[in-house]
Design a protein around this motif. Structure first.
Motif, PDB file in Angstrom:
ATOM      1  N   THR A   1      20.957 -25.829 -31.854  1.00  0.00           N
ATOM      2  CA  THR A   1      19.511 -26.006 -31.982  1.00  0.00           C
ATOM      3  C   THR A   1      19.258 -27.491 -32.243  1.00  0.00           C
ATOM      4  OG1 THR A   1      19.650 -25.444 -34.343  1.00  0.00           O
ATOM      5  CG2 THR A   1      19.074 -23.664 -32.816  1.00  0.00           C
TER       6      THR A   1
ATOM      7  N   SER B   1       8.700 -29.900 -30.366  1.00  0.00           N
ATOM      8  CA  SER B   1       9.975 -29.225 -30.554  1.00  0.00           C
ATOM      9  C   SER B   1       9.800 -27.896 -31.264  1.00  0.00           C
ATOM     10  CB  SER B   1      10.935 -30.131 -31.340  1.00  0.00           C
ATOM     11  OG  SER B   1      12.233 -29.598 -31.361  1.00  0.00           O
ATOM     12  N   THR B   2       8.919 -27.850 -32.242  1.00  0.00           N
ATOM     13  CA  THR B   2       8.684 -26.619 -32.992  1.00  0.00           C
ATOM     14  C   THR B   2       8.154 -25.516 -32.091  1.00  0.00           C
ATOM     15  OG1 THR B   2       8.212 -27.912 -34.981  1.00  0.00           O
ATOM     16  CG2 THR B   2       7.498 -25.629 -34.980  1.00  0.00           C
TER      17      THR B   2
ATOM     18  N   LEU C   1      12.903 -26.173 -29.709  1.00  0.00           N
ATOM     19  CA  LEU C   1      13.666 -25.354 -30.646  1.00  0.00           C
ATOM     20  C   LEU C   1      13.507 -23.875 -30.331  1.00  0.00           C
ATOM     21  CD1 LEU C   1      15.495 -25.667 -33.124  1.00  0.00           C
ATOM     22  CD2 LEU C   1      13.458 -25.468 -34.559  1.00  0.00           C
TER      23      LEU C   1
ATOM     24  N   GLY D   1      17.009 -29.659 -31.016  1.00  0.00           N
ATOM     25  CA  GLY D   1      15.631 -30.102 -31.199  1.00  0.00           C
ATOM     26  C   GLY D   1      15.388 -31.428 -30.510  1.00  0.00           C
TER      27      GLY D   1
END
Length: 353
Positions: free
Chosen positions: A315, A299-300, A304, A317
């Protein structure tokens, strides 16, 4: 500073394990690209024998096999006179066929492709910007398909669709389906293969993915009933759909609410929206586990990042949880919401008017 040596050694062991796993990702992809796992699954082999089977250099193969054995991906036969390696049935199942419900190499293709964006991801941390899906390395698109497709093979038509009230009967009789955010079309093709009387229209805003999706459908022999368009979740065409699906993509959107409203407008009066999302609990504390770690990591770098690159202000995620997904559906005007199925990696929600 007075360190607790036992705690420090525990952390150091954890770090070494992570470092080994990180560099092993590259070695798994090498094995995947060169067919090393498939060749070894044919029968035990020395490095020289495996090199001969695969047209590779034996010195590299020896080093690769030793590392794979150290990581538990292959087995070293310590009773053999020569340096011989093999694979257990379980290892071969997970490492040799992209058509199995679990195919581990695809996850590493996705991971390595994602990491190539690290400089831009780092800059996004500073600026609050994002990296759009279309801006990533091509391995992200291929790896994403290889990562999720096995789960769809194992669950989509055998468990997830049958869990939706009345939907499978419609699909067997002949239904109209919109598969939103379809990527390379794995889910669209699978539905086309299983429900030949239905018409499936996949869409994705990334033109390169749609080009590959059309090729996948043609290769699978379902192009007569599976078609694709380049369109976002807020603009895909058609109305009167019996089923709209979003597979592992709603949480990537900067404006999932607009997407949900558009989906509601395009559904038939008795239509169903099926959402497949990563497995997650509402409280982040409950996601602090190996599966949550995988999804927070991706996700990072991916989910996201894409949402932050788009307008809309959402956002979510990859670990949004059920409450957040329910809220999007409710705000869009959907009145019924249910968790209908789940696996260790996914939760399936069914939503209708």
């Amino acid at each position: 500073m007075a360190l607790d040596q036992d705690k420090f050694m525990d952390f150091l062991n954890h770090f070494v394990g992570d470092l080994g796993a990180t560099i092993n990702a590259g070695n798994v992809v090498v094995g995947h690209n060169l067919g090393l796992y498939k060749a070894l699954a044919e029968g035990p082999a020395t490095p020289a024998e495996l090199a001969e089977r695969t047209g590779t250099h034996p010195r590299y193969i020896a080093e690769w096999l030793r590392g794979q054995a150290a990581g538990g991906y292959v087995v070293r036969d310590t009773s053999a006179e020569d340096e011989t390696y093999s694979m257990t049935e379980e290892q071969a199942f997970a490492l040799t066929s992209a058509d199995n419900p679990v195919y581990a190499p695809g996850a590493f293709v996705l991971a390595l492709g994602s990491l190539r964006a690290e400089p831009r991801v780092t800059e996004a941390f500073r600026t609050g910007g994002g990296v759009g899906w279309h801006e990533h390395d091509p391995d992200v698109f291929v790896g994403c398909e290889q990562f999720f497709r096995p789960g769809y093979i194992g669950n989509l038509t055998s468990g997830w669709i049958p869990a939706l009230d009345g939907v499978e009967e419609k699909l067997r009789s002949g239904a109209s389906v919109a598969d939103i955010g379809c990527g390379l079309g794995a889910s669209s093709v699978l539905m086309g293969q299983s429900y030949p009387a239905s018409q499936i229209t996949g869409s994705d805003y990334h033109g390169g993915s749609i080009e590959l999706a059309r090729k996948r459908a043609a290769d699978a022999g379902v192009a007569d009933r599976v078609s694709f368009e380049v369109a976002s979740a807020q603009t895909f065409g058609g109305t009167g759909y019996d089923l709209v699906t979003t597979f592992d993509c709603l949480h990537d959107m900067g404006d999932p609410l607009s997407a949900a409203k558009h989906i509601r407008e395009t559904l038939a009066p008795d239509g169903t929206w099926m959402i497949v999302e990563p497995a997650a609990q509402d409280d982040p504390v409950d996601n602090l586990n190996p599966v949550g770690r995988v999804y927070y990591g991706f996700s990072t770098f991916l989910c996201l990042q894409n949402a932050m690159s788009q307008s809309g202000g959402y956002t979510l995620g990859a670990q949004a949880g059920e409450a957040a997904i329910r809220r999007v559906a409710t705000d869009a005007g959907f009145t019924r919401f249910a968790r209908v199925a789940e696996t260790p990696f996914n939760i399936v929600y069914g939503r209708a008017w």
